[in-house]
Write an enzyme that holds these catalytic residues in place. Sequence first.
Site, PDB file in Angstrom:
ATOM      1  CD  GLU A 122      32.029  47.324  35.724  1.00 22.25           C
ATOM      2  OE1 GLU A 122      31.691  48.407  35.066  1.00 22.25           O
ATOM      3  OE2 GLU A 122      32.487  47.263  36.965  1.00 22.25           O
ATOM      4  CB  THR A 127      46.576  53.030  35.608  1.00 20.12           C
ATOM      5  OG1 THR A 127      46.239  53.549  34.242  1.00 20.12           O
ATOM      6  CG2 THR A 127      48.056  53.159  36.003  1.00 20.12           C
TER       7      THR A 127
END
Lengths: 325, 325
Positions: free
Chosen positions: B138, B198
Amino acid sequence: MPSTRLGKIRSLQVRAPASSANLGPGFDIFGLGLEEPFDVVTVTLLKDQRIVLKLDPETKYKVPEIWNENSAGLVADALLRNFGGGFGCEIRVRKGIPPGYGLGSSAADAAAVAFALDHLLDLHLPMNTLIAFAAKGEVASAGVPHFDNVAAALLGYFSAIRQGTDGLDLVSLTQIPQDLTLCLGRPLVQVPPKKTGTARNILPKQVPLSDAIWNIASASLIMAGFAIGNIKLIGQGMQDKIVEPARSNMVPGYDRVRRAALDAGAVGVAISGAGPTMLALIDRGKSDPRKVSKAIREGFRKAGIPCEITITKPGKGVCVIDDVV
Amino acid sequence: MPSTRLGKIRSLQVRAPASSANLGPGFDIFGLGLEEPFDVVTVTLLKDQRIVLKLDPETKYKVPEIWNENSAGLVADALLRNFGGGFGCEIRVRKGIPPGYGLGSSAADAAAVAFALDHLLDLHLPMNTLIAFAAKGEVASAGVPHFDNVAAALLGYFSAIRQGTDGLDLVSLTQIPQDLTLCLGRPLVQVPPKKTGTARNILPKQVPLSDAIWNIASASLIMAGFAIGNIKLIGQGMQDKIVEPARSNMVPGYDRVRRAALDAGAVGVAISGAGPTMLALIDRGKSDPRKVSKAIREGFRKAGIPCEITITKPGKGVCVIDDVV
């Protein structure tokens, strides 16, 4: 007689359990109804609108006998105003729960009166309504209504509750793992007045996101543990990064007691409600509750504080002992 | 041949499900493994230490074929370094999960490779170890290891996970209420690069205590709902005051879509993972998933965005399709 949809019973004696709120991360949400200690509360309808509060001669502890300074009296007032049909009531309290030690003393009596008046006035109110009325009593001790202890006192065993967007959101789990044992260590210190209010004011207004996420996971583990009967998960979840760090100074010997109980085999340790009682959870199949009790006692002793130990387990909510027609 | 405790199988083809993380309040903790969509990943051991990543000609979506820019490649590297005994592997990916839309695309392939290499190298690693290795993948998409999607991809159904003080704390619930249906609304917008990073950076560093308590209760309700099979509780819990308010601007039409889905009978609506896909939970016994789908489509349309609807349900984790000796 005032007119109301009345049952035939005029007096009800109920057993109202102590409760332990929070379990660490579940602040204001989680509650455990306890088998011991408990209060015995007798509610008798009066033909006029007075509310009379009396301590039973055999009471072990004292609470205010002025009805509107007592959670039970406030709940009676709220219920009778809404549903009393002109009746008043006498509330006789025999306290087995020490008030002011984080064991849901006021919630027990609030729950007892809500339960008893619901029966005596034949109201059949939904549980959420009973809880909401019982919570009005908590204003007397905490300054704000809160639901965790009254839900646990009414429903027993494990409960989770909050004021949701559309009424109360409530989970009640009554199948508790058989080996789950509780040890309460109550330090025999003078409890300051308005302790619960102080314990709330001491909390930070803002918390780090990472601590919030930690506590969200912790609470989820506790819920999962109770729901699927896994004591280990409950213990993994009893790790609080928000409330207990802020409150630990309010409990003499907190760190020492916590560490000692875990070292002695407790799966989890938390401040019971607003304290100062400490609650340890034990898997009796794996550890000896007496060993944990001894560790807790020793922890408090090293902090210079004697304590009273109660070994108990989650138990049923408010129930009828006796009724008089 | 390199020396290792090898099984006889040299190639394994597995099905790796999409997953939906968070469910609102369970940010970084909760995950649902989905029946649809899914990737098909074929892992073949190589006699040298190369890691080769290829897209299957039939792939529906593209991802980087450079092994160390891809979650699957990173997981293979980590596992082979620790347990490979000199082997390398070829990973062939046929993506049915659109990458970058909050559906656990990278986690699916990471989980697939961890699962497949565990089998091919005959490692029998504990689930927590597999999850920890899969989470290393990840980093490629999110910048940090996180466990929610890989746990859901490996275990399927509903899972809760965190990095605890002593390893991973994990709950896996595989008995899902039969009527629980999911509707995914994927807005067909260009997803910005580094979207997940983000979406993490946009979160507040501090949150109000009251919001933390709200989310703790919400997550507990979701956990209770899955554990005792109560869809209504899950819906009551899908109310997040921390992450979704901060991220809602990242999903075009968020408020409109959410409101429309709830009005059409969804019990709960959340951003799926870091979005922009929206997830609606439906009790099929009470509401029509097609009606909710239509509402979601209409909500996105009013925001000027076409969307793709998938009606699915929680499903099993990574599983073997085929093996070759």
